[in-house]
Scaffold this active site. Structure first.
Site, PDB file in Angstrom:
ATOM      1  N   TYR A 155       0.840  -1.202   0.000  1.00 41.55           N
ATOM      2  CA  TYR A 155       0.000   0.000   0.000  1.00 41.55           C
ATOM      3  C   TYR A 155       0.878   1.256   0.000  1.00 41.55           C
ATOM      4  O   TYR A 155       0.658   2.189  -0.780  1.00 41.55           O
ATOM      5  CB  TYR A 155      -0.927  -0.034   1.228  1.00 41.55           C
ATOM      6  CG  TYR A 155      -2.002   1.025   1.242  1.00 41.55           C
ATOM      7  CD1 TYR A 155      -3.243   0.792   0.656  1.00 41.55           C
ATOM      8  CD2 TYR A 155      -1.780   2.263   1.834  1.00 41.55           C
ATOM      9  CE1 TYR A 155      -4.242   1.763   0.676  1.00 41.55           C
ATOM     10  CE2 TYR A 155      -2.769   3.242   1.859  1.00 41.55           C
ATOM     11  CZ  TYR A 155      -4.002   2.980   1.285  1.00 41.55           C
ATOM     12  OH  TYR A 155      -4.979   3.956   1.307  1.00 41.55           O
ATOM     13  N   LYS A 159       1.077   3.994  -3.024  1.00 43.66           N
ATOM     14  CA  LYS A 159       0.658   5.394  -2.836  1.00 43.66           C
ATOM     15  C   LYS A 159       1.814   6.369  -3.084  1.00 43.66           C
ATOM     16  O   LYS A 159       1.603   7.456  -3.628  1.00 43.66           O
ATOM     17  CB  LYS A 159       0.056   5.583  -1.441  1.00 43.66           C
ATOM     18  CG  LYS A 159      -1.262   4.810  -1.219  1.00 43.66           C
ATOM     19  CD  LYS A 159      -2.367   5.184  -2.216  1.00 43.66           C
ATOM     20  CE  LYS A 159      -3.706   4.552  -1.868  1.00 43.66           C
ATOM     21  NZ  LYS A 159      -4.757   4.863  -2.850  1.00 43.66           N
ATOM     22  N   ILE A 188      -9.792   7.850   7.160  1.00 46.66           N
ATOM     23  CA  ILE A 188     -11.127   8.392   6.886  1.00 46.66           C
ATOM     24  C   ILE A 188     -12.160   7.307   7.195  1.00 46.66           C
ATOM     25  O   ILE A 188     -11.931   6.136   6.873  1.00 46.66           O
ATOM     26  CB  ILE A 188     -11.248   8.805   5.395  1.00 46.66           C
ATOM     27  CG1 ILE A 188     -10.072   9.721   4.976  1.00 46.66           C
ATOM     28  CG2 ILE A 188     -12.588   9.473   5.115  1.00 46.66           C
ATOM     29  CD1 ILE A 188      -9.980  11.053   5.666  1.00 46.66           C
ATOM     30  N   THR A 190     -14.530   5.106   6.389  1.00 43.48           N
ATOM     31  CA  THR A 190     -15.164   4.465   5.234  1.00 43.48           C
ATOM     32  C   THR A 190     -15.126   2.953   5.450  1.00 43.48           C
ATOM     33  O   THR A 190     -14.416   2.474   6.352  1.00 43.48           O
ATOM     34  CB  THR A 190     -14.402   4.761   3.920  1.00 43.48           C
ATOM     35  OG1 THR A 190     -13.184   3.986   3.924  1.00 43.48           O
ATOM     36  CG2 THR A 190     -14.078   6.228   3.736  1.00 43.48           C
TER      37      THR A 190
END
Ligand code: NAI
Length: 248
Positions: A155, A159, A188, A190
């Site tokens: 990840y 990114k 965030i 989500t």
């Protein structure tokens, strides 16, 4: 209505940040192609847009497939006559493991969606934007596009790659009417965080100076600004939106 007469693609728009971006684009007057793998949830996004008086349709595409990105751009152009805005947002988290134990097939998957997916997207979006007289691209990076995070090597690498790729687009197309920027949200609220236990969430909250996680709508505000002519001199930049995560 700062996006009136604009055509936009949002990937990963069935959920979380992507759904908020799609709603914000539509509320600003854009016609929005909602793309995702999750059909039912994506159609809910379309429904939310049309019920609010906007224009939208769903196109199913896997961002890790070059051919499906090509088909997505073609569908946008065929249906709405051009392409001006793209938010390359679809992403996955991957498993949690140190690099020496990180499954190779998971590395390939995360890089395929989170990094190659952004490249494939832009590879087809850019020619369509040039034919439409220019455009703006916002790529969804992360705070982990600028700092590491133990046990998330794929990840973090993807990114960081998205941030670098975004700078290249700025250099290559800045004088041709295409701007590209990357957004770096901290954590965030989500469905991406749905597998985390309460203790991990508390620990994550403590890493944000503001003492809370972010909301997808807060990220969408920044994406909207970067996508509109209000940010007309901004390109090649990386914008953290992180409640103070990177301040320490
Ligand atoms: P989410 O899980 O709510 O939404 C991601 C969407 O992408 C889902 O609807 C999923 O179906 C779609 N998707 C996954 N793989 C796909 C593929 N191969 N092709 C097409 N669609 C695919 O997650 P969230 O949080 O809204 O994430 C959106 C972006 O924001 C991701 O790139 C993520 O890495 C990034 N981000 C999220 C943060 C967070 O804390 N939630 C923090 C920083 C960045």
């Amino acid at each position: 209505m700062e996006l009136l007469n604009k055509v936009a693609i949002v990937t990963g728009a069935a959920s979380g940040i992507g759904r908020s971006v799609a709603l914000a684009y539509a509320a600003a007057g854009a016609r929005v192609v909602v793309s995702d793998l999750q059909e039912k949830e994506a159609l809910q996004t379309v429904d939310l847009i049309t019920k609010a008086g906007g224009e939208s349709f769903f196109f199913k595409a896997d961002v890790s497939s070059a051919a499906e990105n090509e088909a997505l751009v073609e569908a946008a152009v065929q249906t709405y006559g051009g392409l001006h805005i793209a938010c390359n947002n679809a992403g996955i988290g991957g498993v949690s493991a140190p690099t020496g134990e990180y499954p190779v097939e998971m590395w390939d998957k995360v890089i395929g969606v989170n990094l190659s997916g952004v490249f494939y997207g832009m590879h087809y979006q850019i020619p369509a934007m040039l034919r439409s007289g220019g455009g703006t691209i916002v790529n969804m990076a992360s705070i982990l596009g600028s700092v590491g995070f133990a046990n998330s090597p794929a990840y973090v690498a993807a990114k960081h790659g998205v941030v670098g790729l975004t700078k290249n687009i700025a250099l290559e197309y800045g004088s041709k009417g295409i701007r590209a920027n990357a957004v770096g949200p901290a954590f965030i609220k989500t469905p991406l965080l749905k597998d985390m236990d309460a203790k991990t969430i508390d620990w994550l909250v403590s890493k944000h100076a503001m003492g809370r996680l972010g909301e997808p709508e807060e990220v969408a505000e920044l994406v909207l600004w970067l996508s509109s002519s209000k940010s007309s001199f901004v390109t090649g930049s990386y914008y953290p939106i992180d409640g103070g995560y990177l301040a320490q």
